[in-house]
Design an enzyme around this catalytic site. Structure first.
Site, PDB file in Angstrom:
ATOM      1  N   ASN A 297      -4.436 -41.287  28.675  1.00  0.00           N
ATOM      2  CA  ASN A 297      -3.846 -40.241  27.849  1.00  0.00           C
ATOM      3  C   ASN A 297      -2.381 -40.576  27.603  1.00  0.00           C
ATOM      4  OD1 ASN A 297      -2.840 -37.818  26.747  1.00  0.00           O
ATOM      5  ND2 ASN A 297      -4.375 -36.615  27.849  1.00  0.00           N
ATOM      6  N   CYS A 302      -5.908 -36.329  24.584  1.00  0.00           N
ATOM      7  CA  CYS A 302      -7.237 -36.123  25.165  1.00  0.00           C
ATOM      8  C   CYS A 302      -8.258 -35.811  24.078  1.00  0.00           C
ATOM      9  CB  CYS A 302      -7.196 -35.009  26.198  1.00  0.00           C
ATOM     10  SG  CYS A 302      -6.519 -33.462  25.579  1.00  0.00           S
ATOM     11  N   HIS A 549      -7.252 -28.627  26.817  1.00  0.00           N
ATOM     12  CA  HIS A 549      -7.661 -29.976  27.194  1.00  0.00           C
ATOM     13  C   HIS A 549      -9.053 -30.250  26.635  1.00  0.00           C
ATOM     14  CE1 HIS A 549      -7.845 -33.652  29.418  1.00  0.00           C
ATOM     15  NE2 HIS A 549      -8.847 -33.245  30.184  1.00  0.00           N
ATOM     16  N   ASP A 566     -13.435 -37.730  31.021  1.00  0.00           N
ATOM     17  CA  ASP A 566     -12.232 -36.897  31.049  1.00  0.00           C
ATOM     18  C   ASP A 566     -11.019 -37.804  31.160  1.00  0.00           C
ATOM     19  OD1 ASP A 566     -10.304 -34.997  31.363  1.00  0.00           O
ATOM     20  OD2 ASP A 566     -11.216 -33.994  33.077  1.00  0.00           O
TER      21      ASP A 566
END
Length: 1210
Positions: A297, A302, A549, A566
Site C-alpha cells: 500500500n 488499498c 479500507h 488485504d
C-alpha cells in the site's frame, strides 16, 4: 471475532444483590453500572455513588468476555454474599463513534478506569480469598494492565489558528513519546481531522515499531454526554507514524458555538493511549501459507490493490496483458502495458509482496495521487478503457470486450398503438441497487422493472402523439465475466450528503440469470447460452462514506478454498467469511437464555461487499486457463529475473552487512576528475570513488594486496591517510596510518576511525610518482611536514581545477613553493600568483587571502588543507563577473537553476533560469521580467512550491515579503527548485493595498445568486463595499438599501455595520451575503422583534442531530402574533406550495434544542432578545426535507472538498 467487535461497543448492565444464603438478610437493592468494554480486558465502569466495593467490579471484569458470548445468569461469592448478574443491553450500538449518552438516571455518574490492582473507594473490610479460584476458571484471564495515560489538550484561540497542521505538546506513555496532530480546517475534507502521532519518529532506530490502542475525543464543554469519542488501534512504524481519523467530526458542528464544542474560542481534546506489545504481524509469510503474495500500500491505494488482485486472478485477462507488445527499451514507469506485465509477473513468481509504484508512475500519478483514496468502480472503468485503447492494433485487441462487455436493450412500448422504440447499449459492469433490495436477484428484478408512462408523463410516440406506454430494460447478452457494482453509496437528500448503505444484501455462490424462463432477457437474446454464473471474487469496503479500507476475497481456481487479499497480507478463508460475513446489515449475539427474555444485542456491520465478480460456468475453462512462462515475452522474463537476482543479492548483502566493512579509497585521479565538474568544495565525493567490501577480520596488509591488484601500485609504495570531519563540517585527510595500525584488521581500523556501527572506512591513497610517472616510495613524514592540496582558478573562463598536492614544512612560507605551484599550473617560473585558503563552505563560504610571506604555521595551515591560487587580474579586466577565488566559490555555492511555471499550468515547466540563492526579491522579479519582456517587474507575483503536495502554496509571496531566493524555495526542511508566477493587471504593491471580497448577492425578487468580486483599498468600509456593489447589481427599486451579512453553515452570524473596515473581514471560511433590506424591517415598532429563521432537518438514527440547510433569513414578528399568522407570511415569502408546506414543522430553538410550536402558540413570547448580533443561538426553525435545487455558485466552498476524480494520464 464477535468478541473483538463487541468490545468496541458500549452496553449497560444491571447488578442485583440478592439475599446471602449464609449471612443475615440484607436489603435487596439494584445498582446500575455502565460498562464500557475496551480491547484486551480493559473495562470502564460508570457507577452510582453506592458503597459497592471496587473489588466486585474487578472480579466482574474477569467474567465479562465469556459473559458477552453467553449472556446468562451466573453467581460468584463476594463478602459472603451472592451477586446475581444479568446482561440487559439498553441502547443501540454505533460502531467507533460513542456519542450516545447514558440513561437519564446515570447522568451524574463519574467514569473510572478499573485497574487490576486492589484500589477501592471507601473502606474495604477484608480481602476475599474465595474469589481467587473463580479467576482461574476463566479461559483467557486478562493480561497485565498495559501502560495507559489520559491526556487533555486545551487549544485557546481555535478559530484564529492559521496553520494547516497543529500539534499538541509531547506526552509520554509506556516510555514512548506521543503527540496529537489535528487539521483545524480538515485534511482535504469538511471534517476536523485528528491523529495520534509518534513524536520522535524521525529519530528512532531503523525498524522501530510500537502498538497502541487509543481513543481521541472532542469534549462538549456544555454537556459532556455529547462529547465525540472515537477509538482505534494501530501498529506504528516508520511508514505509518501517525494514525487516526480524517473525518473525525463535521466542521459545521465544531465551529457552531451553540453545539458546545467551541466555547470562548477554546476547544478541549482528550486522548487515552494504551501501549501494548507489538503484534507478530510481520513474521507471517503469505507465500508460504497460501501460495500467493500481496501488494504494498503506497498510502491510500488499498482500493487499487483489491482491484488489481481481482484482475490478476482472471487468468485469461493476465494472459492477454502478457501478450501486449512491449520492448526491452520501454521503461515500466512510462508504459502501462509493461508496468502491468511486470506487476503480474512479480505476483506470479515473487516470494514477497509487490510494490505498485511503477504502475502508478506509468499512470502519470504523483505522490499526491497515491495518498488520495478513490472509488474502486471508477478506477476499474478508467483502467479497462485505457487497456482497451492500448490493446488496439495488437494480437489481444478486443480482449476487454470479450471478457467484460455485455449488452442490454432500452425499450419504450406503447400500450394502445403498435409502436415500440428500442436502443441497444453495451456495458462493462452493472450497477445494482442495494437499498430496498434483499439480494442480487431482487436488484435484477428492480433493474428490469417496467415503468408506466401515463397521465402527465405520457410518451410522445412518433406519428401517434402522446400515448400510454411502458418503459424498461432487458438484457440481450451477458459477458463471460460479469462485474456487479453494488450501490453502497447514495446521496441522501434529507441530509444533503453522501451516505453509505450498510443494509444486509445477500449474493449467491451461483447466480442463475436464466431464472423464471429468462425474465431478464430480451426476445432477441440467444437462449442457447446458459447464463449460470459462479462467484469468483468479492471486493469489500470497510468504513464509512468519508474513507475506509478495501480488500478482496477471491477463489482463483473457483475451488472451495477462498483467500483474503488485504494489501500485503494473504490469508486462507472459508466460504462463510467470504459470503455471509460480507452481506452487511446488523449482527446480534446468540441468545443462549431465551427464557429470560433478554433483548438481542445488535450492532451494524460496516464491512460489506462492494463489488462482485462472477464467471459464467460455460466459459470458466477458457477464463481460468493456464498461464506460464511461455506466455511472457523473453525480454520481460530476462529483465524481471535480473531484477529478482539483484534483489536477492541486495538481501544477502544486507544480511551479511555486519560481517563486512566498506572501504572507500580516494586518489589524486578521483580529485582531478571531480573538482570543477561535479564538485567545487573540499576534495572528493566519496560516493564516486572505488569501493571495496572487505570482511572485518581481514588483515589490513591483505587489503593492501587487493589495492595493489586494483590500482597497480605495489604494497610497499602505498601510504594511506584517514579522512576526518572537521568542526566546520569540511572533510579532509587528517593523518597517515601508522605502521602498527596497518598490522590490525580492517574492522579494528574502521572502529578506531569511526565508532558508528554502519560507518564506512574512508581512506586517501597517497602515491608518489617519479619523472616517468611510475610509483616511487613516499618520503618519510615528520611532525614538521604538512600535506597540502592545491586548486587552480582561471578567472577569465571562471573555471577551477585540481592541480596536485605537496608536502611542505610548517616553518616554510608560501613564497618558497611559488615556483612549484607555477610549474604545476603550467605558468612561467616567475609568474605572479595570488593564494587563498579554502576554509569552509557551510553555512556560508569562507575563503581567505593567504600572505605569501607568513609561515604556514603562523597561518594555521595543517594537514589536509586546501590552497587555491590564480593569476591576479589587471584592472582593465576587472569586468570578469568573478575576478577572484572567493567570489567564484560564493557564486557556485549559491547558484540555483530555477524552474518557472505559470500559476494557471502548475504541472508544466515554462522555462528555467540560473539565479543565485542570495538574489533579493527585486533581483528575482527583475530578471524574470526581463525574461518575459515585461516593462514593470512589480506586476509579477510569485508563489512558492509545496514539496509534499507538489502543488503551489495557497498563499502567494507578498511584495518584498522574503529577503532572498533561498527563502522562496524553502519548504520546511526541504528545498524546491520550482517557482510559480503570474502577471497582474496592476502592480503588486498596489494590489496588496487592496482587499478583495467575494460577495454573494441575493436578488430580492428573483431566485438567483450572483457572485461579485469587490476590490477596494483595505481602509475601505462595509459602506464602500455596498456602494460598489450597487454599481454592479440589479436592484428591485432605485432607493433599495443593501446590507452585508456573515453566513456560516446556513446560519447568519453577523450584520456588518457600514462603518466596519473591510481589512478585518475574513471571507475564506465564512460566506459574505449581500441583500436588500426588506421594507418591513425598516419600520420595526417598539414591540416588534427581528428574529432569525433557519431551515433544518434531523438525522435519522438514535442521535437525531439537527442539520441546518438552505438560506437563512430574518423575519419581523409582532407582539401577540401566533404561529398560524407567521406561517402565512413565511409561505408567501418562500413561495412554498400548499401541499409541501402542510408537511413543515416549526420549532423555537435555544442552545441547539428544538421546542416544537402549535399554531395557537404566541411566537413573540419565545423571543425576548432585541439584539440581532449573536442571536444565532435562538431562532425559529423550519423543519422539512431539503429538496430544493442546490445553488450553482462556489462562494467559500473550499471548506467542502470533494474527491479528486481518477485519471490515468499516459
Amino acid at each position: 471475532m464477535e468478541i473483538m467487535i463487541i468490545i468496541k461497543k458500549q452496553a449497560y448492565y444491571t447488578l442485583k444483590q440478592s439475599r446471602s444464603p449464609k449471612g443475615s438478610p440484607k436489603a435487596s437493592h439494584t445498582v446500575t453500572v455502565a460498562v464500557t468494554v475496551k480491547p484486551r480486558g480493559e473495562y470502564s465502569f460508570a457507577r452510582k455513588s453506592k458503597k459497592i466495593a471496587i473489588d466486585l467490579l474487578c472480579k466482574f471484569s474477569l467474567f465479562l468476555p465469556s459473559l458477552l458470548l453467553h449472556p446468562s445468569i451466573f453467581f460468584f461469592p463476594l463478602f459472603g454474599s451472592l451477586f446475581h448478574f444479568s446482561i440487559r443491553p439498553s441502547i443501540a450500538i454505533r460502531e467507533m463513534t460513542m456519542m450516545t449518552p447514558p440513561p437519564l438516571d446515570q447522568q451524574e455518574d463519574e467514569e473510572m478506569l478499573v485497574p487490576h490492582s486492589d484500589l477501592v473507594e471507601g473502606p474495604q473490610p477484608m480481602e476475599v480469598a474465595q474469589a481467587e479460584p473463580a479467576a482461574t476458571s476463566v479461559e483467557n484471564p486478562p493480561a497485565e494492565e498495559p501502560p495507559t495515560l489520559k491526556f487533555t489538550w486545551t487549544i485557546p484561540g481555535f478559530t484564529r489558528l492559521n496553520t494547516r497542521k497543529h500539534y499538541s505538546d509531547i506526552f509520554v506513555v509506556g516510555g514512548y513519546k506521543w503527540r496529537i496532530l489535528i487539521f483545524p480546517k480538515g485534511n482535504n475534507v469538511d471534517h476536523l481531522s485528528m491523529y495520534l502521532d509518534v513524536a520522535d519518529a524521525a529519530n528512532l532506530p531503523y525498524g522501530w515499531s510500537r502498538y497502541s490502542q487509543f481513543s481521541l475525543a472532542v469534549v462538549n464543554q456544555i454537556n459532556s454526554r455529547y462529547s465525540i469519542r472515537k477509538e482505534t488501534q494501530h501498529q506504528f512504524n516508520a511508514r505509518e507514524s501517525d494514525w487516526g481519523f480524517t473525518s473525525f467530526m463535521p466542521l459545521s458542528e465544531l465551529y457552531d458555538p451553540t453545539r458546545g464544542y467551541l466555547v470562548n474560542d477554546t476547544v478541549l481534546i482528550e486522548a487515552e493511549v494504551a501501549v501494548r506489545k507489538v503484534l507478530d504481524y510481520w513474521s507471517y509469510d503469505s507465500k508460504k501459507e497460501t501460495g500467493f503474495v500481496g501488494l504494498k500500500n503506497q498510502g491510500a491505494t488499498c482500493y487499487m490493490n483489491s482491484l488489481l488482485q481481482t484482475l490478476y486472478h482472471i487468468p485469461y485477462f493476465r494472459k492477454a496483458v502478457y501478450h501486449m507488445p512491449t520492448t526491452e527499451n520501454d521503461a515500466p514507469t512510462a508504459s502501462i502495458p509493461l508496468a502491468l506485465q511486470s506487476l503480474f509477473y512479480k505476483l506470479q513468481y515473487n516470494d514477497t509482496s509487490v510494490a505498485t509504484k511503477e504502475l502508478t508512475k506509468s499512470f502519470g500519478w504523483d505522490t499526491y495521487d497515491s495518498f488520495m483514496q478513490h472509488d474502486v468502480q471508477e478506477l476499474n472503468r478508467v483502467l479497462c478503457e485505457k487497456l482497451e485503447d492500448k490493446m488496439k492494433g495488437t494480437v489481444v485487441e478486443g480482449t476487454i470486450q470479450k471478457l467484460f462487455e455485455g449488452h442490454h436493450m432500452n425499450y419504450i412500448e406503447c400500450i394502445n398503438v403498435d409502436y415500440k422504440s428500442t436502443r441497444k447499449e453495451s456495458f462493462y459492469d452493472l450497477q445494482l441497487d442495494v437499498k430496498g433490495c434483499k439480494d442480487v436477484y431482487a436488484s435484477f428484478d428492480k433493474y428490469v422493472e417496467v415503468e408506466r408512462l401515463e397521465g402527465d408523463n405520457k410518451y410522445h410516440a412518433e406519428g401517434h402523439d402522446l400515448q400510454d406506454a411502458k418503459k424498461g430494460v432487458l438484457f440481450i447478452d451477458f459477458p463471460p465475466v460479469l462485474q456487479l457494482q453494488l450501490k453502497r453509496f447514495e446521496y441522501d437528500f434529507m441530509r444533503d450528503t453522501m451516505v453509505k448503505i450498510n443494509d444486509r444484501y445477500e449474493f449467491p455462490l451461483q447466480l442463475d440469470l436464466d431464472r423464471e424462463n429468462g425474465k431478464y432477457l430480451s426476445p432477441d437474446a440467444d437462449k442457447s447460452v446458459r447464463n449460470l454464473y459462479t462467484l469468483h471474487s468479492v471486493l469489500v469496503h470497510s468504513g464509512g462514506v468519508h474513507g475506509g479500507h478495501y480488500y478482496a476475497f477471491i477463489r482463483p481456481t473457483l475451488s472451495d478454498q477462498w483467500y483474503k487479499f488485504d494489501d500485503e497480507r494473504v490469508t486462507k478463508e472459508d466460504v462463510k467469511r467470504a459470503l455471509e460475513e460480507q452481506y452487511g446489515g446488523e449482527e446480534e449475539l446468540p441468545q443462549n437464555n431465551p427464557g429470560f427474555n433478554n433483548p438481542p444485542f445488535k450492532f451494524t456491520k460496516y464491512s460489506n461487499a462492494y463489488m462482485l465478480v462472477y464467471i459464467r460456468e460455460s466459459d470458466k475453462d477458457k477464463i481460468i486457463c493456464n498461464v506460464d512462462e511461455k506466455d511472457i515475452a523473453e525480454h520481460l522474463r530476462v529483465r524481471l529475473k535480473k531484477e529478482q537476482e539483484e534483489k536477492e543479492d541486495k538481501r544477502k548483502y544486507k544480511a551479511q552487512a555486519h560481517l563486512f566493512t566498506t572501504i572507500k579509497v580516494a586518489r589524486d585521479e578521483d580529485i582531478s576528475e571531480q573538482i570543477g565538474k561535479n564538485i567545487y568544495f573540499d576534495l572528493v565525493d566519496h560516493e564516486k570513488v572505488r569501493s571495496f567490501r572487505i570482511q572485518k577480520q581481514t588483515p589490513f596488509q591483505q587489503f593492501k594486496e587487493e589495492v595493489a591488484k586494483e590500482f597497480g601500485v605495489p604494497v610497499q609504495l602505498q601510504r594511506f591517510w584517514i579522512w576526518a570531519k572537521r568542526q566546520n563540517h569540511t572533510y579532509r585527510p587528517n593523518r597517515p596510518l601508522l605502521p602498527h595500525e596497518e598490522l590490525q584488521t580492517v574492522g579494528q581500523i574502521r572502529e578506531a576511525s569511526n565508532k558508528a556501527n554502519n560507518a564506512e572506512l574512508k581512506l586517501f591513497l597517497e602515491i608518489e610518482r617519479g619523472p616517468d610517472e611510475r610509483p616511487i616510495p613516499s618520503p618519510e613524514k615528520s611532525s614538521e611536514d604538512i600535506l597540502l592540496f592545491f586548486k587552480l582558478y582561471d578567472p577569465e573562463n571562471a573555471v577551477i581545477r585540481y592541480v596536485g598536492r605537496l608536502m611542505v614544512k610548517s616553518s616554510s612560507k608560501p613564497m618558497d613553493i611559488v615556483g612549484q605551484l607555477n610549474q604545476m599550473a603550467g605558468f612561467a617560473p616567475d609568474e605572479e600568483i595570488e593564494l587563498f585558503e579554502e576554509i569552509k563552505f557551510e553555512p556560508c563560504v569562507m575563503c581567505e587571502h593567504l600572505d605569501k610571506n607568513t609561515t604556514f604555521r603562523q597561518c594555521q595551515i595543517e594537514d589536509g588543507d586546501i590552497i587555491c591560487y590564480q593569476k591576479p587580474l589587471p584592472n582593465q579586466e576587472s569586468e570578469c563577473p568573478y575576478p577572484d577565488v572567493p567570489s567564484f566559490l560564493e557564486y557556485v555555492q549559491n547558484r540555483e537553476v530555477v524552474r518557472f511555471r505559470t500559476l494557471e499550468r502548475p504541472k508544466d515547466d515554462e522555462f528555467t533560469m540560473e539565479l543565485s540563492k542570495l538574489h533579493t526579491y527585486d533581483d528575482v522579479v527583475e530578471r524574470l521580467a526581463e525574461k518575459l519582456r515585461l516593462d514593470d517587474p512589480s506586476k509579477i507575483r510569485l508563489t512558492s512550491h509545496n514539496c509534499y503536495s507538489q502543488q503551489p502554496k495557497p498563499q502567494p509571496i507578498k511584495y518584498r515579503g522574503v529577503d532572498r531566493l533561498s527563502d522562496m524555495l524553502a519548504h520546511y526542511n526541504q528545498t524546491s527548485d520550482i517557482l510559480y508566477y503570474e502577471v497582474l493587471d496592476i502592480p503588486l504593491p498596489e494590489l496588496q493595498g487592496l482587499k478583495t471580497l467575494k460577495v454573494a448577492f441575493h436578488h430580492a425578487t428573483k431566485d438567483e445568486v450572483v457572485i461579485h468580486n469587490i476590490r477596494l483599498p483595505k481602509q475601505s468600509t462595509v459602506g464602500d463595499v455596498i456602494n460598489e456593489l450597487k454599481t454592479k447589481v440589479e436592484l428591485s427599486h432605485q432607493d433599495a438599501e443593501l446590507r452585508l451579512l456573515e453566513v456560516f453553515f446556513h446560519k447568519i452570524y453577523k450584520i456588518f455595520p457600514s462603518t466596519e473596515r473591510i481589512e478585518n473581514i475574513n471571507d475564506q471560511y465564512w460566506t459574505l451575503r449581500a441583500e436588500e433590506v426588506p421594507e418591513e424591517e425598516k419600520n420595526i415598532g417598539p414591540n416588534d422583534r427581528l428574529i432569525h429563521v433557519y431551515h433544518f432537518t434531523k438525522e435519522s438514527g438514535q442521535n437525531q442531530q439537527v442539520q441546518n440547510f438552505g438560506e437563512p433569513f430574518f423575519l419581523v414578528i409582532h407582539e401577540g402574533e401566533t404561529l398560524e399568522e407567521i406561517k402565512t407570511r413565511i409561505q408567501k415569502k418562500l413561495h412554498v406550495p400548499d401541499e409541501d408546506f402542510a408537511k413543515w414543522k416549526f420549532a423555537s430553538f435555544s442552545m441547539g434544542r428544538p421546542d416544537y410550536l402549535q399554531d395557537t402558540d404566541v411566537v413573540y413570547n419565545r423571543f425576548q432578545r432585541r439584539d440581532v448580533y449573536g442571536a444565532w443561538e435562538q431562532y425559529l426553525g423550519l423543519e422539512h426535507i431539503d429538496n430544493a435545487p442546490k445553488r450553482a455558485y462556489a462562494a467559500n466552498q473550499n471548506r467542502h472538498t470533494f474527491e479528486k476524480p481518477v485519471k490515468i494520464y499516459n
